[in-house]
Each structure stands twice: as C-alpha cells, then as structure tokens.
Scaffold this motif. Structure first.
Motif, PDB file in Angstrom:
ATOM      1  N   ASP A  38      26.734  -0.198 -45.046  1.00 45.16           N
ATOM      2  CA  ASP A  38      27.188  -1.425 -46.007  1.00 45.16           C
ATOM      3  C   ASP A  38      26.596  -2.653 -45.697  1.00 45.16           C
ATOM      4  O   ASP A  38      27.054  -3.609 -45.416  1.00 45.16           O
ATOM      5  N   VAL A  39      25.259  -2.669 -45.546  1.00 47.12           N
ATOM      6  CA  VAL A  39      24.322  -3.650 -45.443  1.00 47.12           C
ATOM      7  C   VAL A  39      23.581  -3.853 -46.716  1.00 47.12           C
ATOM      8  O   VAL A  39      23.378  -3.049 -47.572  1.00 47.12           O
ATOM      9  N   ASP A  40      23.184  -5.311 -46.906  1.00 49.42           N
ATOM     10  CA  ASP A  40      22.403  -5.765 -48.113  1.00 49.42           C
ATOM     11  C   ASP A  40      20.854  -5.961 -47.539  1.00 49.42           C
ATOM     12  O   ASP A  40      20.563  -6.939 -47.549  1.00 49.42           O
ATOM     13  N   TRP A  41      20.161  -4.845 -47.528  1.00 45.90           N
ATOM     14  CA  TRP A  41      19.134  -4.717 -47.020  1.00 45.90           C
ATOM     15  C   TRP A  41      17.840  -4.109 -48.094  1.00 45.90           C
ATOM     16  O   TRP A  41      18.362  -3.130 -48.599  1.00 45.90           O
ATOM     17  N   ASN A  42      17.018  -4.880 -48.497  1.00 50.23           N
ATOM     18  CA  ASN A  42      16.155  -4.416 -49.359  1.00 50.23           C
ATOM     19  C   ASN A  42      14.463  -4.667 -48.925  1.00 50.23           C
ATOM     20  O   ASN A  42      14.183  -5.589 -48.173  1.00 50.23           O
ATOM     21  N   LEU A  43      13.635  -3.646 -48.854  1.00 46.92           N
ATOM     22  CA  LEU A  43      12.396  -3.786 -48.396  1.00 46.92           C
ATOM     23  C   LEU A  43      11.478  -4.488 -49.394  1.00 46.92           C
ATOM     24  O   LEU A  43      11.512  -4.567 -50.475  1.00 46.92           O
ATOM     25  N   SER A  44      10.907  -5.585 -48.612  1.00 49.75           N
ATOM     26  CA  SER A  44      10.134  -6.592 -49.422  1.00 49.75           C
ATOM     27  C   SER A  44       8.583  -6.344 -49.518  1.00 49.75           C
ATOM     28  O   SER A  44       8.070  -6.664 -50.483  1.00 49.75           O
ATOM     29  N   ALA A  45       8.177  -5.949 -48.321  1.00 46.44           N
ATOM     30  CA  ALA A  45       6.653  -5.728 -48.066  1.00 46.44           C
ATOM     31  C   ALA A  45       6.672  -4.718 -46.850  1.00 46.44           C
ATOM     32  O   ALA A  45       7.256  -4.696 -45.899  1.00 46.44           O
ATOM     33  N   TYR A  46       5.171  -4.194 -46.764  1.00 48.77           N
ATOM     34  CA  TYR A  46       4.818  -3.396 -45.728  1.00 48.77           C
ATOM     35  C   TYR A  46       3.256  -4.045 -45.609  1.00 48.77           C
ATOM     36  O   TYR A  46       2.184  -3.884 -46.318  1.00 48.77           O
ATOM     37  N   GLU A  47       3.282  -5.106 -44.971  1.00 51.17           N
ATOM     38  CA  GLU A  47       1.822  -5.789 -44.549  1.00 51.17           C
ATOM     39  C   GLU A  47       1.858  -6.476 -43.265  1.00 51.17           C
ATOM     40  O   GLU A  47       2.695  -6.446 -42.489  1.00 51.17           O
ATOM     41  N   ARG A  48       0.588  -7.147 -43.294  1.00 52.42           N
ATOM     42  CA  ARG A  48       0.266  -7.976 -41.942  1.00 52.42           C
ATOM     43  C   ARG A  48       0.714  -9.370 -42.299  1.00 52.42           C
ATOM     44  O   ARG A  48       0.489  -9.902 -43.345  1.00 52.42           O
ATOM     45  N   ASN A  49       1.423 -10.091 -41.475  1.00 51.67           N
ATOM     46  CA  ASN A  49       1.867 -11.315 -41.753  1.00 51.67           C
ATOM     47  C   ASN A  49       2.302 -12.067 -40.296  1.00 51.67           C
ATOM     48  O   ASN A  49       2.290 -11.262 -39.346  1.00 51.67           O
ATOM     49  N   THR A  50       2.424 -13.237 -40.289  1.00 55.02           N
ATOM     50  CA  THR A  50       2.538 -14.015 -38.915  1.00 55.02           C
ATOM     51  C   THR A  50       4.207 -14.295 -38.949  1.00 55.02           C
ATOM     52  O   THR A  50       4.715 -14.774 -40.073  1.00 55.02           O
ATOM     53  N   VAL A  51       4.833 -13.932 -37.916  1.00 55.41           N
ATOM     54  CA  VAL A  51       6.105 -14.171 -37.806  1.00 55.41           C
ATOM     55  C   VAL A  51       6.598 -14.873 -36.627  1.00 55.41           C
ATOM     56  O   VAL A  51       5.769 -15.064 -35.440  1.00 55.41           O
ATOM     57  N   ARG A  52       7.707 -15.499 -36.583  1.00 50.11           N
ATOM     58  CA  ARG A  52       8.470 -16.291 -35.724  1.00 50.11           C
ATOM     59  C   ARG A  52       9.857 -16.225 -35.594  1.00 50.11           C
ATOM     60  O   ARG A  52      10.453 -16.322 -36.722  1.00 50.11           O
ATOM     61  N   LEU A  53      10.398 -16.182 -34.560  1.00 46.66           N
ATOM     62  CA  LEU A  53      11.910 -16.050 -34.504  1.00 46.66           C
ATOM     63  C   LEU A  53      12.501 -17.399 -35.047  1.00 46.66           C
ATOM     64  O   LEU A  53      12.031 -18.239 -35.017  1.00 46.66           O
ATOM     65  N   ASN A  54      13.592 -16.941 -35.999  1.00 41.75           N
ATOM     66  CA  ASN A  54      14.380 -18.196 -36.566  1.00 41.75           C
ATOM     67  C   ASN A  54      15.737 -18.351 -35.447  1.00 41.75           C
ATOM     68  O   ASN A  54      15.697 -17.828 -34.559  1.00 41.75           O
ATOM     69  N   LYS A  55      16.439 -19.176 -36.293  1.00 39.62           N
ATOM     70  CA  LYS A  55      17.636 -19.481 -35.191  1.00 39.62           C
ATOM     71  C   LYS A  55      18.458 -18.407 -34.967  1.00 39.62           C
ATOM     72  O   LYS A  55      18.890 -18.214 -33.515  1.00 39.62           O
ATOM     73  N   LEU A  56      18.874 -17.605 -35.787  1.00 43.02           N
ATOM     74  CA  LEU A  56      19.612 -16.313 -35.594  1.00 43.02           C
ATOM     75  C   LEU A  56      18.886 -15.584 -34.448  1.00 43.02           C
ATOM     76  O   LEU A  56      19.414 -14.915 -33.524  1.00 43.02           O
ATOM     77  N   GLY A  57      17.603 -15.446 -34.667  1.00 44.14           N
ATOM     78  CA  GLY A  57      16.453 -14.552 -33.802  1.00 44.14           C
ATOM     79  C   GLY A  57      16.870 -14.866 -32.209  1.00 44.14           C
ATOM     80  O   GLY A  57      16.810 -14.019 -31.577  1.00 44.14           O
ATOM     81  N   LYS A  58      16.642 -16.274 -32.320  1.00 43.33           N
ATOM     82  CA  LYS A  58      16.747 -16.840 -30.796  1.00 43.33           C
ATOM     83  C   LYS A  58      18.072 -16.491 -30.181  1.00 43.33           C
ATOM     84  O   LYS A  58      18.218 -16.221 -29.160  1.00 43.33           O
ATOM     85  N   LYS A  59      19.089 -16.504 -31.063  1.00 42.55           N
ATOM     86  CA  LYS A  59      20.416 -16.377 -30.532  1.00 42.55           C
ATOM     87  C   LYS A  59      20.748 -15.057 -30.149  1.00 42.55           C
ATOM     88  O   LYS A  59      21.255 -14.636 -29.045  1.00 42.55           O
TER      89      LYS A  59
END
Length: 100
Positions: free
Chosen positions: A27-48
């Motif tokens: 019961d999650v609302d998840w959809n695949l957006s892409a499969y690619e290379r990209n730069t990522v950084r933790l957001n506020k929830l990720g840091k928590k």
C-alpha cells in the motif's frame, strides 16, 4: 510478516521496472521515474532516517532506479524521484533501494 510489524527492504533488480506489485502488497504510492545516472543528496527526511554518518554529506553521482512517491530520502539536481524511498507506519516499514 509485514502486517505483523516486520520491516521489509527491497533491493532493485536490473530489468525490474514495474512497481505495481509493491504498491499492491505494501500500500505505497511508488512509481519508477527513471533508470539513469544522476547526482543525489540526502534530503531532510533522509538525514532523519538514514543519518548523516551513514551517507556522505556531499552529493554523490550514481546509477540508480529513481522512484517518485511518498518517503523519498534523496533529491537530485535534474529529475524527480529518489534512489531510496521508505514508508514507516507504526512498528513496520518498507524501503526500496534503487542503487545498482
């Protein structure tokens, strides 16, 4: 077991792009957006949830499955979605790791 409060971790498999079984089962609302290379950084929830000690504070260039939906733990410079999503509901949680 998930319904009884167990945490579930799902690891991306290359070539598996349909997340509808996860939406139906957890019961999650998840959809695949892409499969690619990209730069990522933790957001506020990720840091928590992940913590600054567990993931570099700086941006990281990675190839991943990027998922759009509740519980996104990273943000990118160019696209919506996150390589890691987590939904916590009481004592149970479900997480998807899209790093490959």
């Amino acid at each position: 077991q998930y319904q009884k409060g167990v945490s579930v971790v799902i690891v991306a498999i290359e070539g598996f792009y349909d997340l509808s079984p996860l939406r139906n089962c957890f019961d999650v609302d998840w959809n695949l957006s892409a499969y690619e290379r990209n730069t990522v950084r933790l957001n506020k929830l990720g840091k928590k949830i992940i913590g600054r000690e567990a993931f570099p504070e700086a941006s990281v260039y990675t190839k991943s499955h990027f998922v759009v939906g509740e519980g996104e733990l990273f943000h990118t410079n160019h696209r919506k979605g996150s390589p890691v999503v987590t939904v916590v509901r009481g004592s149970k949680s479900v997480s998807y790791f899209g790093f490959v």
